[in-house]
Design an enzyme around this catalytic site. Structure first.
Site, PDB file in Angstrom:
ATOM      1  N   LYS A   1      -1.148  -0.884  -4.304  1.00 26.14           N
ATOM      2  CA  LYS A   1      -2.360  -0.147  -3.928  1.00 26.14           C
ATOM      3  C   LYS A   1      -1.966   1.304  -3.670  1.00 26.14           C
ATOM      4  CE  LYS A   1      -4.907   0.011   0.303  1.00 26.14           C
ATOM      5  NZ  LYS A   1      -5.588  -0.727   1.396  1.00 26.14           N
TER       6      LYS A   1
ATOM      7  N   GLU B   1     -11.226   0.896  -3.529  1.00 25.03           N
ATOM      8  CA  GLU B   1     -11.567   0.610  -2.138  1.00 25.03           C
ATOM      9  C   GLU B   1     -12.134   1.829  -1.425  1.00 25.03           C
ATOM     10  OE1 GLU B   1      -8.243  -1.133  -0.099  1.00 25.03           O
ATOM     11  OE2 GLU B   1      -9.094  -0.873   1.898  1.00 25.03           O
TER      12      GLU B   1
ATOM     13  N   ASP C   1     -14.031  -1.465   3.084  1.00 28.76           N
ATOM     14  CA  ASP C   1     -13.150  -1.581   4.251  1.00 28.76           C
ATOM     15  C   ASP C   1     -13.935  -1.030   5.453  1.00 28.76           C
ATOM     16  OD1 ASP C   1     -11.213  -1.165   6.230  1.00 28.76           O
ATOM     17  OD2 ASP C   1      -9.719  -0.280   4.938  1.00 28.76           O
TER      18      ASP C   1
ATOM     19  N   SER D   1       0.856  -1.172   0.000  1.00 28.41           N
ATOM     20  CA  SER D   1       0.000   0.000   0.000  1.00 28.41           C
ATOM     21  C   SER D   1       0.900   1.232   0.000  1.00 28.41           C
ATOM     22  CB  SER D   1      -0.882  -0.043   1.265  1.00 28.41           C
ATOM     23  OG  SER D   1      -1.613   1.139   1.400  1.00 28.41           O
TER      24      SER D   1
ATOM     25  N   LYS E   1     -10.080  -6.586   8.274  1.00 22.07           N
ATOM     26  CA  LYS E   1      -9.079  -6.198   9.263  1.00 22.07           C
ATOM     27  C   LYS E   1      -9.591  -6.685  10.607  1.00 22.07           C
ATOM     28  CE  LYS E   1      -7.457  -1.996   7.009  1.00 22.07           C
ATOM     29  NZ  LYS E   1      -7.694  -0.558   6.870  1.00 22.07           N
TER      30      LYS E   1
ATOM     31  N   GLY F   1      -4.229  -4.164   6.237  1.00 27.69           N
ATOM     32  CA  GLY F   1      -3.238  -3.861   7.269  1.00 27.69           C
ATOM     33  C   GLY F   1      -3.437  -2.477   7.841  1.00 27.69           C
TER      34      GLY F   1
ATOM     35  N   LYS G   1      -2.870   5.045  -2.415  1.00 32.95           N
ATOM     36  CA  LYS G   1      -3.804   5.847  -1.632  1.00 32.95           C
ATOM     37  C   LYS G   1      -4.202   7.050  -2.487  1.00 32.95           C
ATOM     38  CE  LYS G   1      -4.065   3.722   2.333  1.00 32.95           C
ATOM     39  NZ  LYS G   1      -5.357   3.272   2.891  1.00 32.95           N
TER      40      LYS G   1
ATOM     41  N   ASP H   1      -7.227   3.136  -2.939  1.00 31.01           N
ATOM     42  CA  ASP H   1      -7.970   3.186  -1.673  1.00 31.01           C
ATOM     43  C   ASP H   1      -8.119   4.645  -1.262  1.00 31.01           C
ATOM     44  OD1 ASP H   1      -9.066   2.869   0.836  1.00 31.01           O
ATOM     45  OD2 ASP H   1      -7.360   1.792   1.701  1.00 31.01           O
TER      46      ASP H   1
HETATM   47  O1  OSB Z   1      -7.272   1.709   4.652  1.00 33.35           O
HETATM   48  O2  OSB Z   1      -5.966   0.062   4.336  1.00 33.35           O
HETATM   49  C1  OSB Z   1      -6.205   1.148   4.887  1.00 33.35           C
HETATM   50  C2  OSB Z   1      -3.130   2.103   6.975  1.00 33.35           C
HETATM   51  C3  OSB Z   1      -3.715   2.821   7.984  1.00 33.35           C
HETATM   52  C4  OSB Z   1      -5.079   3.013   7.958  1.00 33.35           C
HETATM   53  C5  OSB Z   1      -5.857   2.500   6.923  1.00 33.35           C
HETATM   54  C6  OSB Z   1      -5.279   1.751   5.919  1.00 33.35           C
HETATM   55  C7  OSB Z   1      -3.872   1.579   5.941  1.00 33.35           C
HETATM   56  C8  OSB Z   1      -3.138   0.845   4.914  1.00 33.35           C
HETATM   57  C9  OSB Z   1      -1.869   0.172   5.350  1.00 33.35           C
HETATM   58  O3  OSB Z   1      -3.437   0.858   3.744  1.00 33.35           O
HETATM   59  C10 OSB Z   1      -1.622  -1.121   4.699  1.00 33.35           C
HETATM   60  C11 OSB Z   1      -0.519  -1.868   5.397  1.00 33.35           C
HETATM   61  O4  OSB Z   1      -0.523  -2.024   6.641  1.00 33.35           O
HETATM   62  O5  OSB Z   1       0.390  -2.351   4.697  1.00 33.35           O
HETATM   63 MG    MG Z   2      -8.609   0.688   3.274  1.00 36.09          MG
END
Ligand code: OSB
Ligand code: MG
Length: 442
Positions: A233, A286, A311, A207, A335, A363, A235, A260
């Site tokens: 992925k 996402e 999510d 990510s 999660k 994660g 952001k 995401d």
């Molecule tokens: O939305 O997936 C998410 C990290 C903090 C809060 C929300 C998210 C995330 C990540 C981290 O995308 C993914 C990772 O831990 O590798």
């Molecule tokens: Mg997410």
């Protein structure tokens, strides 16, 4: 499975009415008030120990797997607050993190076995309403006292007891994870095996946070691809979407690309999201809209050439049922933190699979403790898409667990086979990054 019994009522714990409140719960509160101070390391001295020593061990029971085992006796629970510097800042639509502050739960049995759980709540309630501070309160003032009252603290007995408290899924998950680890170690098996995990390696991706500029993003993605990650992925948020996504696509024509948004878009942005996602061959979008915006997600998913993943919207089985019914998701991010534990997470993924919706493990930039649990979960059957579980060095220069997780062939991470979560917490490293610590004894 034995449930809370003896001093507890049928629902596992008495109502917190002063007149009937258990002496233990009341004492834990008094102690907490007296000791206070989140920044000091202190031991809570055992008090009234005699009262609990007299309790007899319960008889052996046979668990689901058919192993005979003796009721676990919890001796102490330690709650640490840790601050680990990230290798690089992680920026999402809701903010940027330089250091990750989180809680660790360490449960110890009278035989000296330990179990570890991590709480994913961050310093501020940005991803969800929980924070380190709310989780610390919930764990120390409610969940640990509950744990000590349980006759047999299995993960399920704990979750059953904790169910009467609304919300606080991240706090609940942290404790449940510690119990899962403990239970696995007690039986000499890995958490993965305990969950029925079949895979030796799990498929992972990375990510990638919002970067200061588009060229920097392209460069960052390039280095992850070189390191061997097979799925990226990105952001995104309003103002950081069409351009950066197109640039990454242009630079890497074949890469599997997900995005995401962490709820950053108003529903009126739907046509534009659809356009840039489609144009750039995005495989999965996402959580673009608010947690409650189920209809908007369903609208986006209708005839879309990409999966729509939920999510934040999915917090329990009712929310999953509603979203499935509305056809608001074609992929599920599970999660354990968000849904309140491993047990719930597995159940949701199984339910989604029955509806033809694939799942993957999300994660929260966890340390090695939380990541180890996530990998164990990802090793089970319903998780078929690549998970947001990267190698230790993608998150932290110095992680608190040993050995580190490394990226293997085909964008995979090996599932630890040793007992429990399969990695050990390095107490020396942990102490260096610990901001506070409290030990609770029954
Ligand atoms: O939305 O997936 C998410 C990290 C903090 C809060 C929300 C998210 C995330 C990540 C981290 O995308 C993914 C990772 O831990 O590798
Ligand atoms: Mg997410």
């Amino acid at each position: 499975m034995l449930r809370a019994s003896g001093v507890d009522g049928p629902e596992g714990i008495r109502t917190p009415d002063l007149a009937v409140k258990s002496r233990l719960l009341y004492r834990a509160e008094l102690r907490a008030q007296r000791w206070g101070g989140p920044t000091r390391t202190r031991e809570i001295k055992p008090r009234g120990r005699l009262l609990y020593r007299r309790r007899v061990l319960s008889p052996p029971y046979v668990d689901k797997q058919g192993h005979r085992s003796v009721t676990m006796r919890l001796a102490s629970v330690r709650l640490d607050e840790v601050e680990l510097p990230l290798v690089e800042p992680f920026e999402t639509s809701f903010g940027v993190e330089h250091n990750r502050r989180f809680l660790l739960v360490r449960a110890e049995t009278s035989e000296g076995l330990e179990g570890w759980g991590e709480c994913a709540a961050a310093s501020d309630p940005l991803y969800s309403s929980e924070s380190v501070a709310t989780a610390r309160w919930m764990i120390s003032e409610r969940l640990i006292p509950l744990l000590f009252r349980l006759h047999d603290p299995t993960p399920q007995a704990f979750l059953d007891g904790a169910a009467r408290f609304r919300g606080h899924p991240m706090a609940k998950a942290a404790v449940e994870l510690a119990l899962q680890d403990l239970r696995a170690r007690e039986g000499g098996s890995s958490v993965s095996k305990l969950l029925g995990g079949q895979r030796k390696r799990v498929q992972v991706g990375v990510s990638v946070g919002i970067q200061p500029s588009v060229p920097q993003l392209v460069d960052r993605v390039g280095r992850y691809l070189e390191a061997g990650y097979g799925r990226i992925k990105l952001k995104v948020r309003p103002g950081w979407d069409a351009r950066p996504v197109a640039a990454v696509r242009r630079a890497y024509p074949d890469v599997e690309l997900w995005v995401d948004a962490n709820q950053a878009y108003p529903t009126r942005a739907l046509p534009r999201i659809r356009a840039w996602a489609e144009r750039n061959g995005v495989a999965q979008v996402e959580q673009p809209f608010a947690e409650r915006a189920i209809r908007a997600h369903a609208e986006l998913a209708r005839n879309a050439p990409f999966r729509v993943c939920l999510d934040e919207s999915i917090v329990d089985d009712a929310s999953l049922e509603d979203a499935l019914g509305a056809r608001a998701l074609t992929s599920l991010n599970v999660k354990v933190a968000r849904v309140g534990g491993m047990g719930v997470g597995r159940a949701l993924a199984r339910r989604a699979a029955r509806a033809g919706v694939p799942s993957w493990v999300g994660g929260m930039l966890e340390s090695g403790v939380g990541r180890a649990h996530n990998i164990a979960l990802a090793s089970t059957a319903p998780f078929v898409l690549s998970s947001d579980l990267s190698a230790s060095d993608r998150y932290y220069r110095e992680d608190i667990t040993d050995p580190p997780f490394v990226l293997g062939p085909g964008s995979t991470i090996e599932v630890p086979r040793r007992p429990g979560i399969g990695v050990e917490v390095d107490e020396r490293i942990l102490r260096r990054h610990r901001r506070s610590s409290r030990t609770f004894r029954r």
